[in-house]
Design an enzyme around this catalytic site. Structure first.
Site, short mmCIF file in Angstrom:
data_model
loop_
_atom_site.label_atom_id
_atom_site.label_comp_id
_atom_site.label_asym_id
_atom_site.label_seq_id
_atom_site.Cartn_x
_atom_site.Cartn_y
_atom_site.Cartn_z
N CYS A 2 0.63 -1.35 -0.18
CA CYS A 2 0.09 0.14 -0.18
C CYS A 2 0.64 1.14 0.31
O CYS A 2 2.12 1.22 -0.05
CB CYS A 2 -0.61 -0.52 1.04
SG CYS A 2 -2.02 -1.55 1.42
N ARG A 50 -4.51 0.35 -2.00
CA ARG A 50 -4.18 -0.80 -1.27
C ARG A 50 -3.60 -1.66 -2.58
O ARG A 50 -4.34 -1.88 -3.31
CB ARG A 50 -5.75 -1.36 -0.81
CG ARG A 50 -5.11 -2.95 0.01
CD ARG A 50 -7.20 -3.42 0.42
NE ARG A 50 -6.35 -4.66 0.95
CZ ARG A 50 -6.91 -5.32 0.97
NH1 ARG A 50 -8.39 -5.77 0.99
NH2 ARG A 50 -6.92 -6.63 1.84
N GLY A 78 2.92 -1.81 4.87
CA GLY A 78 4.00 -2.57 5.62
C GLY A 78 2.72 -3.99 5.66
O GLY A 78 1.99 -4.11 4.87
N ASP A 102 -3.78 -7.60 8.73
CA ASP A 102 -2.94 -7.46 9.73
C ASP A 102 -3.46 -5.92 10.15
O ASP A 102 -3.14 -5.39 11.30
CB ASP A 102 -1.37 -8.10 9.50
CG ASP A 102 -1.33 -6.96 8.24
OD1 ASP A 102 -2.29 -6.76 7.42
OD2 ASP A 102 -0.23 -6.52 8.02
N LEU A 261 13.86 -13.78 -4.75
CA LEU A 261 15.17 -13.39 -5.77
C LEU A 261 15.58 -13.73 -5.86
O LEU A 261 16.51 -13.89 -4.44
CB LEU A 261 14.79 -11.99 -5.57
CG LEU A 261 13.47 -10.94 -5.56
CD1 LEU A 261 13.51 -9.32 -5.15
CD2 LEU A 261 13.07 -10.69 -6.57
N VAL A 291 17.80 -11.90 -12.89
CA VAL A 291 17.89 -10.82 -14.06
C VAL A 291 19.44 -11.07 -14.09
O VAL A 291 20.38 -11.22 -13.87
CB VAL A 291 18.22 -9.20 -13.29
CG1 VAL A 291 19.58 -8.89 -12.82
CG2 VAL A 291 17.92 -8.58 -14.44
N SER A 377 13.95 -11.48 -0.83
CA SER A 377 14.88 -10.16 -1.31
C SER A 377 16.02 -11.06 -0.38
O SER A 377 15.40 -10.81 1.27
CB SER A 377 14.95 -8.78 -1.04
OG SER A 377 15.86 -8.62 -1.68
N GLY A 378 17.50 -10.59 -0.28
CA GLY A 378 18.47 -11.46 0.16
C GLY A 378 18.87 -10.42 0.13
O GLY A 378 20.09 -9.86 1.48
#
Length: 609
Positions: A2, A50, A78, A102, A261, A291, A377-378
């Site tokens: 959001c 949203r 979040g 949540d 990713l 990628v 993601s790392g």
């Protein structure tokens, strides 16, 4: 995920300002393509866009509770990963819930605990609550600054938004950039609270900003604190793995398609392997995306920054973990497309100059969005576990400045080398960076009995976790939310950050390599090639055709363009005509193009004297 925005004004009736609120809210449409909503009362107006992730039909916003002494309304961006436990506790305290979202848990947590709710949340979040019982606005941002949040103080209240563009859409705001804003653009230090735009500030990570008729007041509910680490090596490695298992399990929760990713580095590979194992227990395959650039694997040339291409390692992990994998292969034409650059600048609200690295991230996320709505993601593992080369480089470790600036000066040219000579003199950029550095280092709490070397490494870890990581988190958030993709960052879980931050450097590097703890904690689920791989940064195309297109685009900038108030016209002209541009020269072209486009799009009032 959001996008949120709003306006509080104590000397006017905001119910008559619906057009302005709608304009602010619509700037967040990319962050929330699924729904929109607004809330207005006499002194408060809230807007929400949203992206539906949890409880798709039930999580609409703004969410409100009407109480006898006034409404309490929430706009929230979040995810709260421990919302199930919080909801159970709130139910025991007598709260009733109408949805499974949540968002409703956060709203009721505020009703129960007030601003102390922030200390109970595990997640990434930026939210604002209008408390009509007390005529006050409460703004809260997550501990690590994963979700962006800005505000702008007015004579009788504040404007706020997930991104600066929401605030700039209000007709009361003049888009102005002063010397301090230019210093922040070129300093590469991400000063906490600084927003580049004059009069605008960030809600700092780990803080609550309360606004009432007396104005804004900031309180801090979290910061990196120094504590003694008493666990031995085996216990520490086991605790890291235990935390990662719990974090990944929490962050895989969603009512929409998920993916990871995968870069082929240790960080993303570890998350991919753990996620694949956990989903495999429920007969699910994890989707993974990487990628790549056309011809990169065949034509890759090692350099000081990147010794290996990503793709072979990506495929090793995908095969071992059994992921449903897809490479997103991009051409030089796609990366250099002026429309892609425009989308990047619009997403960032700033001219970052990262060029193909920003363009490829946006294009990667756009492709992923066709399959998934949530990605893991790392990001931030290097800051948490000590993965960058500057952690091991004596020159960087001993420098009286931010350690990464030593490396960037070498690879991108001296800071400010692109700037117009008159502006460079006015900026005093070195003084600005040094002041930011000294302020930050002064906040590091020493551990009694710690050696001088361990104390210095604690400072370096602190600088990366409070400055450098926020540059990367902001980049990832803006690029992903520009296409309506939620990217979660498990390594930013505050429990993991706190634990590893307080682990002595001797333990963080016990095998003489970067990220020793993470490697040891996850080696059993990774291919040997990845366990032994040397850290490689986010990829950048080596295709000479891309650099030639940059030169062509720079030559198209008019001679009287205001960008030459900022950059050195002679230097840029020389680079545009050069036979070959690489490294710092290419970066200078990227920065010039971004700046010119930013000036055209945002038309800021520049106050450079």
């Amino acid at each position: 995920m959001c996008g949120i925005t709003g306006w509080v004004a104590f000397r006017q009736d905001l119910r008559t300002e619906r057009d302005a609120l709608d304009a602010m809210t619509e700037t967040m449409a990319c962050r929330g393509p699924d729904d929109r909503g607004t809330f207005t009362t006499d002194h408060a107006a809230l807007g929400h866009r949203r992206l539906a992730i949890i409880d798709l039909p039930g999580g609409r916003q703004p969410m409100r509770v009407d109480l006898p002494d006034g409404p309490v309304a929430l706009v929230y961006s979040g995810e709260t990963y421990n919302f199930t436990e919080l909801r159970d506790e709130l139910r025991r305290r007598g709260h009733r819930f109408d949805t499974s979202s949540d968002t409703e848990v956060v709203l009721h947590a505020y009703l129960e605990w007030g601003t102390a709710l922030a200390e109970r949340l595990n997640g990434m979040y930026a939210f604002a609550i209008w408390d009509g019982r007390h005529d006050k606005l409460v703004m809260v941002r997550d501990r690590m600054g994963i979700k962006p949040f800005y505000y702008y103080e007015t004579p009788d209240g504040v404007l706020f938004g997930s991104e600066p563009k929401a605030i700039l859409a209000n007709p009361a705001v003049e888009p102005t950039v002063t010397l301090d804003g230019i210093r922040e653009l070129f300093g590469f230090v991400k000063t906490p609270g600084h927003a580049v735009w004059d009069g605008m500030r960030e809600v700092e990570p780990g803080t609550v900003v309360t606004v009432d008729r007396r104005g804004p007041r900031t309180t801090r509910y979290w910061s990196l604190r120094t504590r003694e680490h008493t666990d031995d090596r085996d216990t520490t490695v086991a605790r890291v793995r235990e935390l990662l298992e719990d974090i990944v399990a929490r962050q895989l929760v969603a009512d929409v398609p998920r993916c990871v990713l995968l870069s082929g580095g240790l960080d993303s590979s570890a998350l991919t392997a753990i996620a694949a194992k956990q989903l495999g227990e429920h007969d699910e395959r994890v989707r993974s995306f990487a990628v790549d650039f056309a011809g990169q694997a065949e034509n890759f040339v090692p350099d000081e920054m990147r010794s290996t291409p990503d793709t072979p390692y990506v495929h090793d992990v995908a095969e071992l973990a059994g992921t449903d994998h897809q490479d997103i292969v991009l051409s030089a034409d796609e990366l250099a497309d002026p429309e892609v650059r425009r989308r990047v600048v619009r997403a960032r609200d700033l001219p970052t100059g990262l060029g193909d690295m920003d363009a490829s991230l946006l294009l990667l996320f756009r492709a992923i969005r066709g399959h998934s709505t949530v990605a893991l993601s790392g990001e931030s593992a290097d800051e948490v576990f000590g993965g960058y080369r500057q952690f091991f480089n004596p020159e960087a470790r001993e420098a009286d400045t931010f350690p990464w600036l030593v490396r960037f000066a070498r690879h991108r040219g001296e800071r400010g080398g692109l700037l117009a000579p008159g502006l460079l003199e006015n900026l005093r950029l070195d003084d600005y960076v040094h002041d930011a550095y000294r302020t930050s280092v002064s906040r590091v709490e020493p551990l009694p009995g710690e050696s001088a070397f361990e104390s210095r490494m604690r400072e370096i870890c602190y600088l990366h976790l409070t400055h450098f990581v926020r540059i990367l988190l902001d980049r990832k958030d803006r690029a992903s939310m520009a296409v309506g993709l939620e990217v979660r960052v498990p390594f930013c879980d505050h429990r993991l950050v706190e634990y590893v931050y307080n682990t002595p450097w001797a333990l963080k590097s016990f095998d003489g390599r970067e990220k020793s703890l993470l490697r040891a904690a996850t080696a059993d689920v990774l291919p040997r090639s990845v366990v032994e791989r040397v850290k490689s940064p986010y990829p950048s195309t080596q295709d000479p055709a891309y650099a030639r297109k940059l030169q062509e685009h720079v030559r198209g900038i008019a001679a009287d363009h205001p960008v030459f108030e900022i950059v050195d016209r002679t230097l840029v002209s020389q680079l545009a005509a050069a036979g070959q541009v690489v490294g710092p020269m290419r970066y200078a072209l990227e920065r010039t193009l971004d700046l010119a486009l930013w000036l055209d799009m945002y038309r800021p009032v520049l106050k450079l004297s």
